[in-house]
Design a protein around this motif. Structure first.
Motif, PDB file in Angstrom:
ATOM      1  N   ARG A   1       0.813  -1.280   0.067  1.00  0.00           N
ATOM      2  CA  ARG A   1      -0.061  -0.218  -0.265  1.00  0.00           C
ATOM      3  C   ARG A   1       0.946   1.210   0.083  1.00  0.00           C
ATOM      4  NH1 ARG A   1      -4.014  -2.273   4.771  1.00  0.00           N
ATOM      5  NH2 ARG A   1      -4.759  -4.055   3.434  1.00  0.00           N
ATOM      6  N   VAL A   2       0.622   2.288  -0.626  1.00  0.00           N
ATOM      7  CA  VAL A   2       1.216   3.387  -0.986  1.00  0.00           C
ATOM      8  C   VAL A   2       0.359   4.668  -0.901  1.00  0.00           C
ATOM      9  CG1 VAL A   2       3.438   2.359  -2.211  1.00  0.00           C
ATOM     10  CG2 VAL A   2       1.641   3.161  -3.439  1.00  0.00           C
ATOM     11  N   VAL A   3       1.043   5.799  -0.509  1.00  0.00           N
ATOM     12  CA  VAL A   3       0.395   7.111  -0.700  1.00  0.00           C
ATOM     13  C   VAL A   3       1.347   7.748  -1.903  1.00  0.00           C
ATOM     14  CG1 VAL A   3       0.088   9.309   0.324  1.00  0.00           C
ATOM     15  CG2 VAL A   3      -0.464   7.278   1.653  1.00  0.00           C
ATOM     16  N   LEU A   4       0.512   8.387  -2.761  1.00  0.00           N
ATOM     17  CA  LEU A   4       1.293   8.957  -4.088  1.00  0.00           C
ATOM     18  C   LEU A   4       1.594  10.395  -3.780  1.00  0.00           C
ATOM     19  CD1 LEU A   4      -0.327   7.111  -6.734  1.00  0.00           C
ATOM     20  CD2 LEU A   4       1.537   6.186  -5.522  1.00  0.00           C
ATOM     21  N   TYR A   5       2.850  10.999  -4.039  1.00  0.00           N
ATOM     22  CA  TYR A   5       3.316  12.330  -3.757  1.00  0.00           C
ATOM     23  C   TYR A   5       3.824  12.598  -5.397  1.00  0.00           C
ATOM     24  CZ  TYR A   5       2.736  12.182   1.184  1.00  0.00           C
ATOM     25  OH  TYR A   5       2.148  12.015   2.403  1.00  0.00           O
ATOM     26  N   ARG A   6       3.983  14.027  -5.451  1.00  0.00           N
ATOM     27  CA  ARG A   6       4.796  14.502  -6.480  1.00  0.00           C
ATOM     28  C   ARG A   6       5.327  15.646  -6.017  1.00  0.00           C
ATOM     29  NH1 ARG A   6      -0.385  16.638  -9.731  1.00  0.00           N
ATOM     30  NH2 ARG A   6      -0.428  14.558  -9.876  1.00  0.00           N
ATOM     31  N   ARG A   7       6.550  15.757  -6.428  1.00  0.00           N
ATOM     32  CA  ARG A   7       7.539  17.023  -5.889  1.00  0.00           C
ATOM     33  C   ARG A   7       6.867  18.337  -6.644  1.00  0.00           C
ATOM     34  NH1 ARG A   7      11.097  15.869  -2.547  1.00  0.00           N
ATOM     35  NH2 ARG A   7      12.105  13.584  -2.680  1.00  0.00           N
TER      36      ARG A   7
ATOM     37  N   SER B   1      -4.572  16.462  -5.734  1.00  0.00           N
ATOM     38  CA  SER B   1      -4.289  17.829  -5.392  1.00  0.00           C
ATOM     39  C   SER B   1      -5.549  18.442  -4.441  1.00  0.00           C
ATOM     40  CB  SER B   1      -3.913  18.569  -6.651  1.00  0.00           C
ATOM     41  OG  SER B   1      -4.797  18.602  -7.561  1.00  0.00           O
ATOM     42  N   GLY B   2      -6.840  17.946  -4.803  1.00  0.00           N
ATOM     43  CA  GLY B   2      -7.809  18.730  -4.154  1.00  0.00           C
ATOM     44  C   GLY B   2      -8.078  18.288  -2.731  1.00  0.00           C
ATOM     45  N   SER B   3      -7.046  17.589  -2.104  1.00  0.00           N
ATOM     46  CA  SER B   3      -7.423  16.957  -0.945  1.00  0.00           C
ATOM     47  C   SER B   3      -5.996  17.310   0.107  1.00  0.00           C
ATOM     48  CB  SER B   3      -7.865  15.646  -0.808  1.00  0.00           C
ATOM     49  OG  SER B   3      -7.955  15.092   0.650  1.00  0.00           O
ATOM     50  N   ASP B   4      -6.384  17.246   1.667  1.00  0.00           N
ATOM     51  CA  ASP B   4      -5.077  17.232   2.317  1.00  0.00           C
ATOM     52  C   ASP B   4      -5.109  15.767   3.012  1.00  0.00           C
ATOM     53  OD1 ASP B   4      -4.393  20.027   1.823  1.00  0.00           O
ATOM     54  OD2 ASP B   4      -5.395  20.710   3.361  1.00  0.00           O
ATOM     55  N   ASP B   5      -5.876  14.917   2.674  1.00  0.00           N
ATOM     56  CA  ASP B   5      -6.036  13.594   3.105  1.00  0.00           C
ATOM     57  C   ASP B   5      -5.198  12.674   2.446  1.00  0.00           C
ATOM     58  OD1 ASP B   5      -6.759  11.203   4.551  1.00  0.00           O
ATOM     59  OD2 ASP B   5      -8.923  11.490   3.839  1.00  0.00           O
ATOM     60  N   PRO B   6      -4.153  12.308   3.136  1.00  0.00           N
ATOM     61  CA  PRO B   6      -3.363  11.303   2.439  1.00  0.00           C
ATOM     62  C   PRO B   6      -3.960  10.128   1.860  1.00  0.00           C
ATOM     63  CG  PRO B   6      -2.074  12.140   4.385  1.00  0.00           C
ATOM     64  CD  PRO B   6      -3.778  12.654   4.505  1.00  0.00           C
ATOM     65  N   ALA B   7      -5.124   9.643   2.402  1.00  0.00           N
ATOM     66  CA  ALA B   7      -5.951   8.344   2.349  1.00  0.00           C
ATOM     67  C   ALA B   7      -6.518   8.584   0.729  1.00  0.00           C
ATOM     68  CB  ALA B   7      -6.869   8.201   3.068  1.00  0.00           C
ATOM     69  N   GLN B   8      -6.672   9.940   0.586  1.00  0.00           N
ATOM     70  CA  GLN B   8      -7.305  10.129  -0.957  1.00  0.00           C
ATOM     71  C   GLN B   8      -6.277  10.028  -2.139  1.00  0.00           C
ATOM     72  OE1 GLN B   8     -10.567  11.011  -1.708  1.00  0.00           O
ATOM     73  NE2 GLN B   8     -10.792  10.557   0.394  1.00  0.00           N
ATOM     74  N   SER B   9      -4.928   9.919  -1.807  1.00  0.00           N
ATOM     75  CA  SER B   9      -3.921   9.581  -2.690  1.00  0.00           C
ATOM     76  C   SER B   9      -3.045   8.392  -2.416  1.00  0.00           C
ATOM     77  CB  SER B   9      -2.874  10.718  -2.592  1.00  0.00           C
ATOM     78  OG  SER B   9      -3.422  11.950  -3.009  1.00  0.00           O
ATOM     79  N   ALA B  10      -3.931   7.493  -1.740  1.00  0.00           N
ATOM     80  CA  ALA B  10      -3.613   6.020  -1.759  1.00  0.00           C
ATOM     81  C   ALA B  10      -3.755   5.139  -2.914  1.00  0.00           C
ATOM     82  CB  ALA B  10      -4.038   5.549  -0.099  1.00  0.00           C
ATOM     83  N   THR B  11      -2.963   4.136  -2.834  1.00  0.00           N
ATOM     84  CA  THR B  11      -3.437   2.964  -3.891  1.00  0.00           C
ATOM     85  C   THR B  11      -2.782   1.953  -3.303  1.00  0.00           C
ATOM     86  OG1 THR B  11      -3.739   2.376  -6.073  1.00  0.00           O
ATOM     87  CG2 THR B  11      -1.565   3.576  -5.594  1.00  0.00           C
ATOM     88  N   VAL B  12      -2.799   0.578  -4.144  1.00  0.00           N
ATOM     89  CA  VAL B  12      -1.965  -0.552  -4.032  1.00  0.00           C
ATOM     90  C   VAL B  12      -1.494  -0.992  -5.088  1.00  0.00           C
ATOM     91  CG1 VAL B  12      -2.356  -2.894  -3.243  1.00  0.00           C
ATOM     92  CG2 VAL B  12      -3.970  -1.387  -2.273  1.00  0.00           C
TER      93      VAL B  12
END
Length: 105
Positions: A13-19, A30-41
Motif C-alpha cells: 500500500r502506498v500514498v502517492l506524492y509529486r514534487r 491535489s484537491g485534498s489534504d487527506d493522504p488516504a485520498q492519494s493512496a493505492t495498492v
C-alpha cells in the motif's frame, strides 16, 4: 522469482506524492489534504515487478502515517516529473493510468 511469488503475488500500500516546483512533496490528489485520498495498492506481478514491492516493503512506514488508521501500513512513493526509481525499476505516474513500470510505455 520464487514459485510462491509466482502463485501468490504480493502487494504494498502506498500514498502517492509529486514534487512541486520548489521540490516539496505534495499529494497526487491535489484537491485534498487527506493522504488516504492519494493512496493505492501496487500488486506484483500485475501492476509492478516483485522487486518494486519488495523494495517498498523494506522501507519504513512514515511516522505521520503510523498515527492514521487509514494509512498506517502505507509507504510513501514520491514522483519527480512523473517518475520514481524503486527497486532498480523506473516507475511512472499518469493521471489516467496510475502507477506503471516505464518498461511498459
Amino acid at each position: 522469482m520464487t514459485i510462491e511469488e509466482n502463485v501468490v503475488g504480493s502487494s504494498v500500500r502506498v500514498v502517492l506524492y509529486r514534487r512541486d516546483p520548489a521540490g516539496e512533496p505534495t499529494l497526487i490528489c491535489s484537491g485534498s489534504d487527506d493522504p488516504a485520498q492519494s493512496a493505492t495498492v501496487l500488486t506484483a506481478p500485475v501492476s509492478v515487478p516483485f522487486a518494486v514491492v519488495r523494495a517498498l516493503l523494506a522501507t519504513s512506514v512514515p511516522a505521520e502515517f503510523a498515527e492514521n488508521p487509514h494509512i498506517n501500513r502505507h509507504r510513501a512513493l514520491i514522483f519527480t516529473d512523473g517518475r520514481c526509481q524503486i527497486g532498480g525499476h523506473d516507475l511512472r505516474y499518469h493521471e489516467k493510468f496510475g502507477v506503471y513500470p516505464a518498461e511498459e510505455t
